[in-house]
Design a protein around this motif. Structure first.
Motif, mmCIF file in Angstrom:
data_model
loop_
_atom_site.group_PDB
_atom_site.id
_atom_site.type_symbol
_atom_site.label_atom_id
_atom_site.label_comp_id
_atom_site.label_asym_id
_atom_site.label_seq_id
_atom_site.Cartn_x
_atom_site.Cartn_y
_atom_site.Cartn_z
ATOM 1 N N ASP A 1 48.509 46.199 45.780
ATOM 2 C CA ASP A 1 47.645 45.128 45.260
ATOM 3 C C ASP A 1 47.347 45.440 43.798
ATOM 4 O OD1 ASP A 1 45.920 43.062 44.976
ATOM 5 O OD2 ASP A 1 44.278 43.918 46.144
ATOM 6 N N PRO B 1 46.621 44.165 39.963
ATOM 7 C CA PRO B 1 46.203 42.955 39.229
ATOM 8 C C PRO B 1 47.295 42.505 38.257
ATOM 9 C CG PRO B 1 44.492 44.640 39.190
ATOM 10 C CD PRO B 1 45.716 45.293 39.718
ATOM 11 N N ARG C 1 47.640 38.901 35.881
ATOM 12 C CA ARG C 1 46.960 37.626 35.601
ATOM 13 C C ARG C 1 47.744 36.420 36.103
ATOM 14 N NH1 ARG C 1 43.038 35.625 31.921
ATOM 15 N NH2 ARG C 1 42.591 37.717 31.236
ATOM 16 N N ASP D 1 48.077 36.476 39.985
ATOM 17 C CA ASP D 1 46.764 36.274 40.610
ATOM 18 C C ASP D 1 46.328 34.817 40.529
ATOM 19 O OD1 ASP D 1 46.708 38.900 41.217
ATOM 20 O OD2 ASP D 1 45.350 39.518 39.609
#
Length: 697
Positions: free
Chosen positions: A486, A488, A490, A493
């Protein structure tokens, strides 16, 4: 009306004898007469009769069968004896007691286990379910021959269904005015029959949500004993009886519990997979398979509410179809089922994928490792409360035989429970030896497992065996392992958030319209597994061989790690066969082999990699330690041994060992970690604080 009375007045045995002699099949042959002739050749005592034949011949006979099956079957037994006396008098005299087994009952007589009621008492019915527990075969006394202890006179006594009936008086002693001293049972002359009990439980797919599965006891006698094994799906045809509850207390109402006296048992084969495929369904399935985008359609249909994971969904699709199991000429069996492990950070929809696969797969079972014991997953020997008998009880992997077992929280299992999974994963059997019961059950199931990393999140700098609390013996048995991180990002997401919000707002993405309905997909999978057994084409063979040889050639230098082993070669073949099955193709083409190689590459690049040297090293999965780490461990141990020898066999300071090894470029933290692990395992000892020496110098 008069004719009706005459029909009624003809004795049942005569009518049944006429039926057996006269009934003709549509092609004109004497169906049952021929079967009775064959019985003596096959040394059989049972005649199997189709219910519809009785109905066609005489409706009154069929009514008698459904209403009073015990009377009907007794008469039918005599009728077979009558016909056999004509066909083969010698065999008839030898056997005397024949049985008629009824099969193919109409749907109206099929009753669900949870719908069995008092109104069914003594009536003929068919019940479907899974065999969970089974007792050993025992022997029931039917007719006892008793010998008088005083004069030796022998007499037969027919036994009742309950209790042991002995004769009260000896006729010869009474005649001669003596008192008998009692009787002994003459085992050799008495008549015994085999008897066995098993428990039939509701199928998991028919279970109403939130309900406990119901079960019913089944009693089988004579040639029906040992037909079923735990984990089998069976249809039992018989009639319901009741027996008194042994635990009755005083002043409580007389309560009886039901059981089924079996007359015929039909065991569903592994291939049928409990999915009914009609000719219309077959037409739809074949139309689907001809579509160019069939693979994309199936991938879209696997957990469509979960965003992304294209590779994982492709692997799961191949797991559903599975490869072809093979038995070599020397008797070695090679599994066709594909095992996949998903390791991922919390909240990455692992459980959701598992739940979806369990609902989609024919014979899919979902269980959680935390709530499952070894016995719950494989098999157990349990003691029955009422009789104190030992039963063999099947666990989740045995019940999923021929399907998919989805095990969540795989890493939370007790260490002793994991051992039993080893055998189930590779040999696909479950062996048990407890309380005098020694048995091997089939567990030919694919395993889709999910586990969480040991540190809560997956640490990219560490190898897989350090990231997951699972023994390497189990890790190495998975065909594919996927790490779901998982991280991040941008752009990604934003897309994921949009996807989830759209689903909540009931605005579904376009891809959702390009899916196969779940019930049709289930039938498609069952059809492919039953009918398609693809063979490798020459092109596919050479493609797989080339890839394997190319990967192995990287390891030819003694200093380089091993990139791939024969276990991965077998996995490649299974994956290629599964893709051919997905397209309903009888031959594995080059394209199938390429897809299998892509998945294997994806797995090796992400999981089978040495994080230190960034090279593919299958030993990270096979042995838990990549080559680079293994070499450092050997160097550390050798250095400690050398320093202790120089010190005349006395222990050396850990500080001295660290100084020596850091000068050779080995990190201090690693030295301390290795020393700690060897002290724990008993290879090194610490005679005094911060001072070590090997146990065996």
């Amino acid at each position: 009306m008069a004719g009706q009375v005459i029909v009624q007045s003809i004795p049942l045995v005569e009518r049944l004898t006429e039926f057996l002699k006269d009934f003709r099949a549509p092609d004109g042959r004497e169906k049952y007469r021929e079967m009775i002739r064959r019985m003596s050749a096959e040394n059989s005592v049972s005649l199997v009769v189709d219910f519809e034949d009785i109905l066609l011949y005489d409706k009154t006979l069929a009514d008698t069968l459904t209403e009073t099956p015990s009377v009907f079957l007794e008469a039918a037994s005599k009728a077979v004896y009558e016909v056999m006396s004509v066909e083969n008098p010698e065999y008839a005299q030898r056997v005397r007691d024949f049985h008629v087994r009824i099969r193919k009952l109409p749907e109206t007589l099929h009753v669900k286990i949870r719908d069995v009621r008092a109104k069914h008492l003594g009536k003929l019915l068919a019940i479907e379910g899974i065999v969970t527990k089974i007792s050993p075969v025992k022997h029931e006394l039917i007719v006892g021959v008793f010998r008088c202890k005083t004069c030796g006179y022998e007499q037969e006594v027919k036994q009742e269904s309950e209790g042991f009936t002995k004769p009260t008086v000896c006729p010869r002693c009474e005649e001669e005015g003596r008192r008998s001293q009692g009787f002994t049972l003459v085992i050799e002359k008495s008549k015994f029959v085999d008897i066995q009990k098993f428990v039939l439980q509701e199928k998991p797919e028919e279970l109403p949500p939130g309900q406990l599965p119901r079960s019913i006891d089944v009693v089988v006698r004579e040639d029906l004993a040992d037909i079923v094994r735990p984990g089998d799906r069976a249809t039992v045809i018989g009639f319901m009886r009741v027996e008194e509850d042994k635990k009755l207390l005083k002043n409580t109402p007389p309560i009886f519990h039901p059981y089924i006296e079996a007359n015929y048992i039909e065991v569903a084969t592994k291939e049928s997979l409990d999915v009914e495929i009609t000719p219309e369904d077959e037409k739809k399935i074949l139309e689907l398979s001809r579509r160019e985008d069939i693979e994309e359609l199936i991938l879209n249909s696997i957990a469509p509410s979960i965003y992304g994971y294209k590779e994982i969904k492709r692997a799961v699709a191949l797991l559903l179809f599975g490869g072809v199991p093979k038995i070599y000429p020397d008797g070695v069996r090679v599994r066709g089922d594909i095992h996949i492990l998903l390791i991922g950070d919390p909240g990455t929809a692992k459980s959701q994928i598992l739940r979806y696969v369990a609902s989609l797969a024919p014979r899919g079972i979902y269980t959680s490792g935390k709530g499952a014991s070894a016995a719950g997953l494989t098999a157990a020997v349990v003691r029955e409360k009422n009789s104190g008998e030992f039963y063999l009880e099947a666990g989740a992997l045995v019940l999923a035989d021929g399907g998919v077992a989805c095990i969540d929280e795989f890493d939370k299992m007790e260490a002793r429970d994991r051992v039993s999974i080893h055998e189930a994963m590779e040999q696909q059997t479950v062996s048990i030896a407890k309380a005098g019961i020694v048995a091997t059950l089939n567990a030919r199931a694919s395993i889709l497992a999910a586990a969480n990393p040991v540190f809560g999140r997956y640490i990219p700098g560490k190898n897989i065996s350090e990231n997951i609390d699972l023994p390497v013996t189990i890790l190495s048995r998975f065909d594919l392992i996927f790490v779901i991180k998982d991280t991040p990002n941008r752009e990604r997401d934003r897309e994921l958030a949009q996807y989830v919000v759209d689903f909540h707002g009931e605005t579904y993405p376009e891809a959702l319209s390009h899916t196969v309905p779940a019930d049709l997909l289930k039938k498609y999978v069952a059809y492919a597994r039953k009918n398609i057994r693809p063979k490798l084409s020459a092109e596919a063979k050479s493609k797989i061989v080339e890839y394997y040889v190319a990967m192995r050639s990287k390891s030819e230098d003694p200093n380089s790690p091993i990139a791939i082993t024969p276990r991965q070669l077998e996995a490649l073949i299974r994956l290629a066969e599964a893709r051919a099955r997905l397209h309903l193709r009888p031959v594995v083409i080059e394209e199938d082999a390429e897809t299998a190689i892509e998945l294997m590459e994806f797995f090796l690049r992400n999981v089978g990699i040495d994080t230190q040297t960034k090279t593919i090293d299958i030993d990270t999965i096979m042995t838990g330690q990549p080559k680079s780490k293994r070499e450092k461990i050997i160097t550390i141990l050798d250095t400690i041994r050398h320093l202790v020898k120089e010190n005349n066999g006395e222990c050396v300071e850990i500080k001295t060992v660290i100084e020596e090894l850091t000068s050779r470029g080995i990190d201090e933290s690693m030295v301390r970690e290795v020393i700690e692990s060897f002290v724990r395992e008993g290879e090194l000892m610490t005679p005094r604080r911060e001072c070590i020496k090997p146990v065996n110098i």
